[in-house]
Design a protein around this motif. Sequence first.
Motif: not given
Length: 340
Positions: A179-201, A227-230
């Motif tokens: 779960g990511v609130g919207g920081s670029p660092e969190s997005v990159i960390r999620t990608a690096r670990h191979g997880f899906g990105l769950f954006l809390a808007i 590519h993992k799901p978003v």
Amino acid sequence: MSEIEFGVDTFGGVTQDAQGIPVEHPQVIRDLIDDAVLADQLGLDFFGIGEHHRPDFAVSSPEMVLASIATLTKNIRLGSTVTVLSSDDPVRVYERFATLDAASNGRAEIVAGRGSFTESFPLFGYKLEDYEVLFEEKLDLLAKLVTEKPVTWEGSTRAGLRSQRVFPTTANGLRTWVGVGGSPESVIRTARHGFGLFLAIIGGSAQRFAPYVDLFERAQDEFGIPHKPVAVHSPGLVAPTDEEARELVHDGWLKMRTRMGQERGWPAPSPGDFEREIEHGALYVGSPETVAKKIAATLGVLKVNRFDFKYDQPVTHAAHQQSIGLYGEQVVPMVKDMIS
């Protein structure tokens, strides 16, 4: 996830009765189990429950509630939105969700996050100054655990592991998101670990999150990860008319924003903020047609695989059930037609 999925999720927020009196936690939990059964009957794809440790939310152990739901449902996927990984143990998180996966016949998902509140840190004996390192290390360990292979890991926040396996195993692995609130660092960390990105808007327009989806794709390409799901998660309520939906949500939204502002140092809501958030922001409130148009517009600007509707406004349980029913029976079919 070859086509867009549609889910609902809840933080287990305390509802109110017909007289406006807050409902006790045990009844709130029983009611949201009924909500999940309804969502399954409607053919929705996902039901999520968030973890909180404060009086205005009833659920502190999502997996326990999801396990109850698993016995009463057949098809809907079940997950946390989110599991506060920073103040939990990744081994226990894996074990609990692997158990849920077995009980639900392969329908469990983990959405790991730092959480939007910090009450769990002192509750479980963690220091807020370790906020970053706790999440980074525990997410790294969780990434190794969900491979279900022997794990060797060292860190500063818990004991290390040497060729350690964890059980139970799953039939097809655990779908895992961050779960990511919207920081670029969190997005990159999620990608690096191979997880899906769950954006809390939860505020502002969906358009401003488009760069994060693009960043997620680029980061995965650079890391050489498929590519993992978003997924996107936003709050709202559906009622028969726009006027009824706004009337139901307005007072509770105003109180919540004011309370959160006092806790976090945000400015108090200004006149017109509620309407602007509905018209141009992240609040999906209105009739089925109004909400469907807004979801379709979001899916037009964001390349996502799932839209989750956070339905738990501070209203009655009957209003929640009506909202879920209208979402499943009318909104989702209309959105599918609009985007096809």
